[in-house]
Design a protein around this motif. Sequence first.
Motif, mmCIF file in Angstrom:
data_model
loop_
_atom_site.group_PDB
_atom_site.id
_atom_site.type_symbol
_atom_site.label_atom_id
_atom_site.label_comp_id
_atom_site.label_asym_id
_atom_site.label_seq_id
_atom_site.Cartn_x
_atom_site.Cartn_y
_atom_site.Cartn_z
ATOM 1 N N ARG A 1 41.084 -20.227 43.656
ATOM 2 C CA ARG A 1 40.416 -20.999 42.607
ATOM 3 C C ARG A 1 40.055 -20.116 41.420
ATOM 4 N N ARG B 1 37.504 -12.442 41.306
ATOM 5 C CA ARG B 1 36.630 -12.658 40.154
ATOM 6 C C ARG B 1 36.163 -11.315 39.603
ATOM 7 N N ALA C 1 37.059 -20.372 38.533
ATOM 8 C CA ALA C 1 35.824 -21.155 38.408
ATOM 9 C C ALA C 1 35.088 -20.867 37.106
ATOM 10 N N GLU D 1 32.407 -24.900 36.564
ATOM 11 C CA GLU D 1 31.076 -24.654 37.123
ATOM 12 C C GLU D 1 29.991 -25.064 36.124
ATOM 13 N N HIS E 1 30.159 -10.188 39.455
ATOM 14 C CA HIS E 1 29.702 -11.117 40.498
ATOM 15 C C HIS E 1 29.487 -10.447 41.851
HETATM 16 N N1 GLU Z 1 31.448 -19.430 36.939
HETATM 17 C C1 GLU Z 1 31.522 -18.005 37.080
HETATM 18 C C2 GLU Z 1 31.869 -17.358 35.769
HETATM 19 O O1 GLU Z 1 32.363 -18.014 34.882
HETATM 20 C C3 GLU Z 1 32.576 -17.584 38.085
HETATM 21 C C4 GLU Z 1 32.105 -17.685 39.431
HETATM 22 C C5 GLU Z 1 33.059 -17.307 40.512
HETATM 23 O O2 GLU Z 1 34.237 -17.032 40.252
HETATM 24 O O3 GLU Z 1 32.630 -17.323 41.622
HETATM 25 O O4 GLU Z 1 31.656 -16.187 35.611
#
Ligand code: GLU
Length: 433
Positions: free
Chosen positions: A3, A199, A5, A39, A203
């Motif tokens: 995915r 990612r 996100a 998200e 994170h």
């Molecule tokens: N929504 C998050 C962002 O744009 C990414 C989260 C994820 O990949 O878990 O940084």
Amino acid sequence: MLRFAPSPTGDMHVGNLRVAIFNYIVSRQRGEKFLIRIEDTDKERNIEGKDKEILDILNLFGIKYDQVVYQSSNFHIHQQMAKKLLEEKKAFVCFCDEEELKFQREKAKIEKRPYRYSGKCENLTKSEIEKLMAKKKPYVVRLRKPSENIRFKDEIKGEFDFSPFEVDSFVILRSDFTPTYNFACAIDDMLYDISLVIRGEDHLSNTPKQIHVRNALGYNKEIKYAHLPIILNEEGKKLSKRENHASVKWLLEEGFLPDAIANYLILLGNSFEKEVFTIDEAIEFFDLNKISKAPAKFDLEKLKFLNKEHLKRIQNISSLLGYNKMYEDLLKIFRDESVTLKEIKEKFDKVFKKAEDNEFKEEREILKKEILEKELEENYDEFKKRIMKNTGLKGKKLFMPLRELFINQKHGAEIKDLYKAMKPYLKEVIKKR
Ligand code: GLU
């Protein structure tokens, strides 16, 4: 399933695009589906239309996905899960208000220790909770911190071990009952059977929290993680969203080709046998486990080099730029001396404008008259011979104004090549000077 996100809270950053590309490549390599999850948990920060913009960018880059979901459409599931955790006493309601939390944060600062939740509401009795609820005191839901360390192996960065103190009893539902990012993300990765999360490394500290959520919910299928090193600017600092070339939209507006941007982002910090390639070509040789662990510097010069390489690959430049096919040869000449599409367009548009430069004005008039009066010769050498003979001009005083008549610039491509490319419409162009 893999995915991407994105949060619809701002312009797409090159770091986000790199994450999307890597997820797409790996999903193709493994034959797994690719999900786009918008998200949108943070209502205040969402910007209307950003979701569509992100999808448009993915389409432009040829990143194909199987499904798009909005995290907000799963809020009811996130709430159900929070309820389940409350019933199992794995989560608790917390009535600490902003003032209390601010006090705790300041206390931690004075005591020179990282702020963690104080535990104040961890053991409230049922009747205490009922009393506070009767008073309509707002509350959030927190997940009790784990009893053991959370360990995981990152596919790029290796082993990690986080203590319960680091994970903390964090908020999973806000006072308006919307889920927080970590909670919604952890649950959605579970709901959509995500096998690997690629990612940005910003994170990394969220990962133990997300693993803890799923452990608490009894999900025991392993989700692997790969955190990509950050992108640095030319001074070696984290590339900020505010820097121009960090924005994908800006790069596109500047005339960088999607293929070149994607090529650059895949190459960034890594080395492969090939240097110039498309995303689809990279699917053949890309290896996530060999990605460099070190942060990489964004180098605009390298991107410019790749853009030139990808420009060379374009077969039909007139149709890409939306111009008539008869200009193809001239556009190819401009392409060979330009770095970006914007530069090609600027050079091309200038051809059809009136000359503004006063130098060689007189010579231009003489040449213009001579060219417009007679039939154009098939061959450039014959054309040149006649012009030189009839105007008496030579050297700089011939070639600079002549090039200006052709393309409205004193310097640039060989006049011989321009003559060949522009002959069918040369007189029309010269009339405009
Ligand atoms: N929504 C998050 C962002 O744009 C990414 C989260 C994820 O990949 O878990 O940084």
